[in-house]
Scaffold this motif. Structure first.
Motif, short mmCIF file in Angstrom:
data_model
loop_
_atom_site.label_atom_id
_atom_site.label_comp_id
_atom_site.label_asym_id
_atom_site.label_seq_id
_atom_site.Cartn_x
_atom_site.Cartn_y
_atom_site.Cartn_z
N PRO A 152 3.75 -16.92 4.45
CA PRO A 152 3.95 -16.65 3.02
C PRO A 152 4.26 -15.19 2.70
O PRO A 152 5.13 -14.91 1.89
CB PRO A 152 2.62 -17.10 2.40
CG PRO A 152 2.12 -18.16 3.34
CD PRO A 152 2.52 -17.68 4.70
N LEU A 153 3.53 -14.26 3.35
CA LEU A 153 3.79 -12.83 3.09
C LEU A 153 3.67 -12.07 4.40
O LEU A 153 2.64 -12.11 5.06
CB LEU A 153 2.81 -12.27 2.06
CG LEU A 153 3.09 -10.86 1.53
CD1 LEU A 153 2.55 -10.69 0.11
CD2 LEU A 153 2.49 -9.77 2.42
N ALA A 154 4.74 -11.38 4.77
CA ALA A 154 4.78 -10.63 6.02
C ALA A 154 4.62 -9.14 5.72
O ALA A 154 5.20 -8.61 4.76
CB ALA A 154 6.09 -10.88 6.75
N PHE A 155 3.85 -8.46 6.56
CA PHE A 155 3.61 -7.03 6.39
C PHE A 155 3.41 -6.40 7.76
O PHE A 155 3.25 -7.11 8.76
CB PHE A 155 2.37 -6.79 5.53
CG PHE A 155 1.08 -7.18 6.21
CD1 PHE A 155 0.30 -6.24 6.87
CD2 PHE A 155 0.65 -8.51 6.23
CE1 PHE A 155 -0.87 -6.60 7.52
CE2 PHE A 155 -0.52 -8.88 6.87
CZ PHE A 155 -1.28 -7.93 7.52
N ILE A 156 3.42 -5.08 7.80
CA ILE A 156 3.10 -4.36 9.03
C ILE A 156 2.01 -3.34 8.72
O ILE A 156 2.26 -2.33 8.06
CB ILE A 156 4.33 -3.66 9.62
CG1 ILE A 156 5.36 -4.68 10.09
CG2 ILE A 156 3.93 -2.76 10.79
CD1 ILE A 156 6.59 -4.08 10.73
N GLY A 157 0.80 -3.64 9.15
CA GLY A 157 -0.29 -2.69 9.09
C GLY A 157 -0.81 -2.39 7.69
O GLY A 157 -0.32 -2.90 6.68
N ALA A 158 -1.82 -1.52 7.66
CA ALA A 158 -2.44 -1.13 6.40
C ALA A 158 -1.47 -0.40 5.50
O ALA A 158 -1.60 -0.45 4.27
CB ALA A 158 -3.67 -0.27 6.68
N TYR A 159 -0.49 0.27 6.09
CA TYR A 159 0.49 1.00 5.27
C TYR A 159 1.16 0.06 4.27
O TYR A 159 1.23 0.34 3.07
CB TYR A 159 1.54 1.67 6.16
CG TYR A 159 2.67 2.30 5.37
CD1 TYR A 159 2.52 3.56 4.81
CD2 TYR A 159 3.88 1.63 5.18
CE1 TYR A 159 3.55 4.14 4.07
CE2 TYR A 159 4.91 2.20 4.45
CZ TYR A 159 4.73 3.45 3.90
OH TYR A 159 5.75 4.00 3.16
N ASP A 160 1.68 -1.07 4.76
CA ASP A 160 2.33 -2.03 3.86
C ASP A 160 1.33 -2.62 2.88
O ASP A 160 1.64 -2.78 1.69
CB ASP A 160 2.96 -3.16 4.68
CG ASP A 160 4.40 -2.85 5.09
OD1 ASP A 160 4.94 -1.81 4.66
OD2 ASP A 160 4.97 -3.65 5.85
#
Length: 505
Positions: A199-207
């Motif tokens: 559903p939602l893709a991110f990379i790490g705490a930064y995103d």
């Protein structure tokens, strides 16, 4: 005697900026840095040749292609040494600019901008934040900027095809976003009969910190924002706990990527345009950085979510890149050098730097759009004719021209990013630091920033409990890492910045 001395001093100050006559067009020595991977030779580059035809100014070049060697050379420059006349693609940090100015290597350009750089002067009047960004703590302007008129944003790109297939509206609040993510996970929007949607893709705490805007929180890369002239640490705001609790809920329900803390773009990139889409929302500056370019039209930007009646969002980067051009004390005609670089702060000059020469590198069609000519597709041609890639040059980006590019997809992407740009703000002003200040604050920023990111990850994946005790321990550890010293430093810098800003008004 005193009057005579004053006249001599004024005359001496005016010497470096004496205007060249029409018959005496200057040749300057130019030093700068462009990485070897740009495959660019300044001595044969058409950009400088074309500008020479327009301005009469020519150069001899001292081009560095390795950063370490270049900055070592900068550090070795002395006022009484063999100096270049100008630094181009100078890659100067604020600390380097201050050091070179203090050593008498660079000239303070502030007194001369209005007379010799009218394009830049107009920008500084219209955008006082640019002048604040390039003004050093002592009030001098030792180097000039590049100004991105339409900077990139780290957007939430949502699969519009999935919204349409599931008859869903674009989410506008955190609750609506959560409902959309739930539908993406459970209702098979890619219609392949598999539960393979992310559903939602991110990379790490930064995103993930970009998602904090859903609860009215934004901060810079060091977790700071400004409120009423005060430096505020975002992870200690009351809404931060609510935001963290929401992230944990999304992770537990598999509504955000379970691999988000361990993946990278190279691992999640999709190159096959015939593959089945699995990403519902992608946090990224551009869809095409992760997914096939052919899929770009299927994604739309989610407008910043509304929290308590307001929309907030943070910029991905400051639109002003400092330290791109400087003039040294060796330059005998700083006025001509300033006038030369000032052309790049005009729309015409910015277009030349970006796209080259009309009729050769690009053509403008009857509808006002422009397209590249066949010659630009030749191997190596863009390196031989352009200057924008590699180290950042001085000038502006000329967003209006870029938006007239003939590829409709490019224009659509720009319009989508505008949705975020209309809201996004820089949470905390960018301020130049001396080398001593940078050396002091860097270890604090690294330790505190790393701990915050690790804590966000641990709470999100459920390694830490969402309890009063755990949040209290979080605050205590921040204190042990030097948060008070960190905040005191930035508050003092913020106060100084406000004084400089007020002085320029």
């Amino acid at each position: 005697m005193r009057k005579h001395l004053i006249v001599l001093l004024i005359f001496a100050l005016l010497l470096p900026v004496a205007a060249s006559s029409e018959s005496e067009k200057p040749t300057f020595s130019l030093m700068g840095y462009d990485h070897t991977e740009t495959y660019r030779d300044w001595s044969t580059n058409l950009f400088f040749e074309r500008l020479a035809h327009r301005t009469g100014v020519t150069f001899t070049f001292q081009q560095y292609t390795e950063s370490e060697a270049y900055h070592k050379a900068l550090a070795g420059l002395t006022a009484d040494g063999d100096l270049p006349d100008v630094l181009f693609k100078a890659d100067l940090s604020p600390a380097e600019s201050m050091q070179l100015l203090e050593r008498g290597v660079l000239v303070d350009l502030k007194p001369f901008i209005e007379q010799y750089a009218p394009n830049l002067a107009a920008i500084l009047v219209q955008q006082p934040e640019v002048e604040s960004a390039i003004t050093l703590p002592n009030g001098a302007i030792a180097s000039l900027p590049f100004i991105n008129e339409a900077p990139a944003q780290n957007c939430m790109w949502i699969n519009q095809d999935w919204l349409t297939a599931l008859k869903l509206n674009m989410p506008t609040t955190v609750d609506e976003l959560t409902s959309v993510l739930e539908a993406f996970k459970t209702r098979d929007p890619n219609r392949n009969g598999k539960n393979d949607e992310v559903p939602l893709a991110f990379i790490g705490a930064y995103d993930l910190k970009y998602l904090a805007h859903a609860y009215g929180l934004t901060a810079n890369d060091f977790n700071l924002f400004e409120r009423d002239g005060k430096a505020v640490f975002m992870p200690l705001e009351p809404e931060f706990r609510t935001y963290i609790t929401w992230l944990n809920d999304l992770y537990t329900r598999r509504l955000i990527d379970r691999d988000g803390f361990s993946t990278m773009d190279a691992l999640r990139r999709v190159t096959d345009a015939k593959a089945t889409p699995v990403y519902g929302i992608l946090l990224a500056p551009l869809v095409s950085s992760v997914l096939p370019a052919e899929w770009t039209a299927s994604y739309r930007v989610v407008p910043p979510l509304t929290y308590q009646g307001q929309q907030v969002y943070r910029t991905i980067a400051d639109p002003v890149t400092t330290g791109t051009f400087a003039i040294t004390a060796a330059c005998k005609d700083a006025g001509a050098a300033l006038a030369w670089v000032d052309y790049l702060y005009s729309e015409e000059g910015a277009t030349l730097a970006l796209a080259g020469q009309e009729g050769v590198d690009y053509v403008v069609d009857g509808d006002g759009t422009w397209r590249k000519t066949d010659i630009t597709s030749q191997p190596g041609y863009l390196s031989e004719s352009g200057i924008m890639t590699g180290t950042v040059p001085p000038g502006i980006s000329n967003d209006a021209f870029q938006r007239r590019y003939s590829d409709q997809t490019v224009r659509n992407v720009s319009e989508q990013i505008d949705i975020v740009s209309a809201i996004a703000q820089t949470p905390f002003p960018t301020m130049p630091l001396t080398q001593e200040q940078a050396d002091y604050i860097a270890p604090l920023q690294a330790a505190i920033g790393r701990y915050v990111d690790e804590s966000i990850a641990r709470w999100t994946i459920g390694e830490w409990e969402l309890t009063d005790e755990q949040f209290a321990e979080f605050s205590q550890q921040l204190a042990a890492l030097g948060l008070q010293e960190f905040m005191t430093f930035w508050q003092e810098k913020l106060d100084q910045h406000a004084e400089v800003h007020d002085a320029t008004q």
